[in-house]
Scaffold this motif. Sequence first.
Motif, PDB file in Angstrom:
ATOM      1  N   ASN A 289      -0.918   1.883  11.943  1.00  0.00           N
ATOM      2  CA  ASN A 289      -1.040   2.658  13.178  1.00  0.00           C
ATOM      3  C   ASN A 289      -1.922   3.883  12.975  1.00  0.00           C
ATOM      4  N   GLN A 290      -2.343   4.175  11.729  1.00  0.00           N
ATOM      5  CA  GLN A 290      -3.147   5.364  11.466  1.00  0.00           C
ATOM      6  C   GLN A 290      -4.509   5.093  10.819  1.00  0.00           C
ATOM      7  N   ARG A 291      -4.638   3.998  10.053  1.00  0.00           N
ATOM      8  CA  ARG A 291      -5.878   3.770   9.320  1.00  0.00           C
ATOM      9  C   ARG A 291      -5.957   2.336   8.817  1.00  0.00           C
ATOM     10  N   LEU A 292      -7.109   2.001   8.265  1.00  0.00           N
ATOM     11  CA  LEU A 292      -7.314   0.730   7.599  1.00  0.00           C
ATOM     12  C   LEU A 292      -7.166   0.998   6.100  1.00  0.00           C
ATOM     13  N   ILE A 293      -6.384   0.163   5.430  1.00  0.00           N
ATOM     14  CA  ILE A 293      -6.142   0.312   4.000  1.00  0.00           C
ATOM     15  C   ILE A 293      -6.540  -0.985   3.314  1.00  0.00           C
ATOM     16  N   PHE A 294      -7.258  -0.877   2.194  1.00  0.00           N
ATOM     17  CA  PHE A 294      -7.478  -2.027   1.326  1.00  0.00           C
ATOM     18  C   PHE A 294      -6.821  -1.728  -0.007  1.00  0.00           C
TER      19      PHE A 294
ATOM     20  N   PRO B   4       0.822  -1.215   0.000  1.00  0.00           N
ATOM     21  CA  PRO B   4       0.000   0.000   0.000  1.00  0.00           C
ATOM     22  C   PRO B   4       0.858   1.267   0.000  1.00  0.00           C
ATOM     23  N   GLU B   5       0.236   2.350  -0.418  1.00  0.00           N
ATOM     24  CA  GLU B   5       0.890   3.655  -0.318  1.00  0.00           C
ATOM     25  C   GLU B   5       0.671   4.156   1.102  1.00  0.00           C
ATOM     26  N   LEU B   6       1.767   4.427   1.809  1.00  0.00           N
ATOM     27  CA  LEU B   6       1.694   4.816   3.212  1.00  0.00           C
ATOM     28  C   LEU B   6       1.983   6.306   3.390  1.00  0.00           C
ATOM     29  N   LEU B   7       1.434   6.847   4.452  1.00  0.00           N
ATOM     30  CA  LEU B   7       1.716   8.224   4.837  1.00  0.00           C
ATOM     31  C   LEU B   7       3.040   8.271   5.593  1.00  0.00           C
ATOM     32  N   ASP B   8       3.577   9.473   5.801  1.00  0.00           N
ATOM     33  CA  ASP B   8       4.752   9.614   6.646  1.00  0.00           C
ATOM     34  C   ASP B   8       4.404   9.108   8.041  1.00  0.00           C
ATOM     35  N   GLU B   9       5.316   8.435   8.674  1.00  0.00           N
ATOM     36  CA  GLU B   9       5.147   7.911  10.038  1.00  0.00           C
ATOM     37  C   GLU B   9       4.104   6.790  10.130  1.00  0.00           C
ATOM     38  N   GLU B  10       3.621   6.316   8.999  1.00  0.00           N
ATOM     39  CA  GLU B  10       2.632   5.230   9.027  1.00  0.00           C
ATOM     40  C   GLU B  10       3.351   3.892   8.947  1.00  0.00           C
ATOM     41  N   GLU B  11       2.908   2.951   9.773  1.00  0.00           N
ATOM     42  CA  GLU B  11       3.517   1.622   9.790  1.00  0.00           C
ATOM     43  C   GLU B  11       2.433   0.563   9.750  1.00  0.00           C
ATOM     44  N   ILE B  12       2.673  -0.472   8.983  1.00  0.00           N
ATOM     45  CA  ILE B  12       1.732  -1.581   8.893  1.00  0.00           C
ATOM     46  C   ILE B  12       1.888  -2.462  10.117  1.00  0.00           C
ATOM     47  N   GLU B  13       0.770  -2.756  10.756  1.00  0.00           N
ATOM     48  CA  GLU B  13       0.779  -3.603  11.949  1.00  0.00           C
ATOM     49  C   GLU B  13       0.190  -4.981  11.680  1.00  0.00           C
ATOM     50  N   ASP B  14      -0.688  -5.076  10.673  1.00  0.00           N
ATOM     51  CA  ASP B  14      -1.260  -6.370  10.318  1.00  0.00           C
ATOM     52  C   ASP B  14      -1.656  -6.360   8.848  1.00  0.00           C
ATOM     53  N   GLU B  15      -1.610  -7.523   8.251  1.00  0.00           N
ATOM     54  CA  GLU B  15      -1.892  -7.710   6.828  1.00  0.00           C
ATOM     55  C   GLU B  15      -2.846  -8.888   6.709  1.00  0.00           C
ATOM     56  N   ILE B  16      -3.992  -8.701   6.045  1.00  0.00           N
ATOM     57  CA  ILE B  16      -5.041  -9.714   6.004  1.00  0.00           C
ATOM     58  C   ILE B  16      -5.518  -9.869   4.566  1.00  0.00           C
ATOM     59  N   PHE B  17      -5.557 -11.094   4.067  1.00  0.00           N
ATOM     60  CA  PHE B  17      -6.135 -11.330   2.748  1.00  0.00           C
ATOM     61  C   PHE B  17      -7.623 -11.028   2.838  1.00  0.00           C
ATOM     62  N   ALA B  18      -8.141 -10.281   1.869  1.00  0.00           N
ATOM     63  CA  ALA B  18      -9.539  -9.874   1.929  1.00  0.00           C
ATOM     64  C   ALA B  18     -10.068  -9.561   0.539  1.00  0.00           C
ATOM     65  N   ASN B  19     -11.378  -9.522   0.430  1.00  0.00           N
ATOM     66  CA  ASN B  19     -12.075  -8.998  -0.738  1.00  0.00           C
ATOM     67  C   ASN B  19     -12.932  -7.846  -0.253  1.00  0.00           C
ATOM     68  N   LEU B  20     -13.056  -6.828  -1.080  1.00  0.00           N
ATOM     69  CA  LEU B  20     -13.909  -5.687  -0.782  1.00  0.00           C
ATOM     70  C   LEU B  20     -14.930  -5.578  -1.898  1.00  0.00           C
ATOM     71  N   PHE B  21     -16.212  -5.583  -1.537  1.00  0.00           N
ATOM     72  CA  PHE B  21     -17.246  -5.423  -2.553  1.00  0.00           C
ATOM     73  C   PHE B  21     -17.318  -3.968  -2.984  1.00  0.00           C
ATOM     74  N   ARG B  22     -17.105  -3.752  -4.271  1.00  0.00           N
ATOM     75  CA  ARG B  22     -17.273  -2.437  -4.897  1.00  0.00           C
ATOM     76  C   ARG B  22     -18.348  -2.637  -5.953  1.00  0.00           C
ATOM     77  N   GLY B  23     -19.581  -2.318  -5.574  1.00  0.00           N
ATOM     78  CA  GLY B  23     -20.710  -2.634  -6.444  1.00  0.00           C
ATOM     79  C   GLY B  23     -20.892  -4.146  -6.441  1.00  0.00           C
ATOM     80  N   VAL B  24     -20.979  -4.748  -7.625  1.00  0.00           N
ATOM     81  CA  VAL B  24     -21.164  -6.196  -7.700  1.00  0.00           C
ATOM     82  C   VAL B  24     -19.841  -6.952  -7.734  1.00  0.00           C
ATOM     83  N   GLU B  25     -18.740  -6.239  -7.938  1.00  0.00           N
ATOM     84  CA  GLU B  25     -17.442  -6.903  -8.006  1.00  0.00           C
ATOM     85  C   GLU B  25     -16.854  -7.113  -6.620  1.00  0.00           C
ATOM     86  N   GLY B  26     -16.484  -8.353  -6.350  1.00  0.00           N
ATOM     87  CA  GLY B  26     -15.722  -8.666  -5.144  1.00  0.00           C
ATOM     88  C   GLY B  26     -14.259  -8.488  -5.474  1.00  0.00           C
ATOM     89  N   VAL B  27     -13.693  -7.355  -5.106  1.00  0.00           N
ATOM     90  CA  VAL B  27     -12.322  -7.006  -5.469  1.00  0.00           C
ATOM     91  C   VAL B  27     -11.358  -7.708  -4.519  1.00  0.00           C
TER      92      VAL B  27
END
Length: 182
Positions: free
Chosen positions: A112-117, A81-104
């Motif tokens: 430490n700052q947000r959830l990223i997909f 993912p594209e991270l912000l300054d001072e942002e660090e990944i704490e966990d990584e999870i395989f996932a799908n995100l529904f965007r309309g009918v597509e399961g992406v």
Amino acid sequence: MNNKKVQYIKKEFKIDLTWKQRISSMFFTAIIYGTVLFLFDRNQNINSIIFQAIFFGVLFVLIFPWAMKKMLGKRVNNIVPELLDEEEIEDEIFANLFRGVEGVGGKMFLTNQRLIFKSHSLNIQKAQTNIEYSIISSVQKRKTAKLIDNGIKIITKQNTEYDFVVNHRDDVLVKVQNKLKS
């Protein structure tokens, strides 16, 4: 966004089925395939149909996971993912995100700052979705196709809903809820 940090937890893509899941998948696949063969070609010998159904069931359950790993493995394993300054990944999870009918397909990252997909390259909709923890109003369980207990729904304070499909839903739910408490 700054992509200076390219550090992340390395999780390898794999289809990890128990033997019970493999046997039941073989059985279910063989029955469906055998039924379709029987319905579309009633002139075929029943022994031939049974042999083809069993062969296809075994082939599908053994070869399909291997083919998926070959096709998706590198694309999913190399998602960063594209991270912000001072942002660090704490966990990584395989996932799908529904965007309309597509399961992406892709990965969910808890930082430490947000959830990223971040989606993998085989999707039609390729993008990174960023959800700040401060705007999340609730995280709840959901069923995929109203049948399968493998989903979580994230609702923001603006009533935007994000429907994810994950393995080990209860564990992921707790991890996200814990990030909201921090």
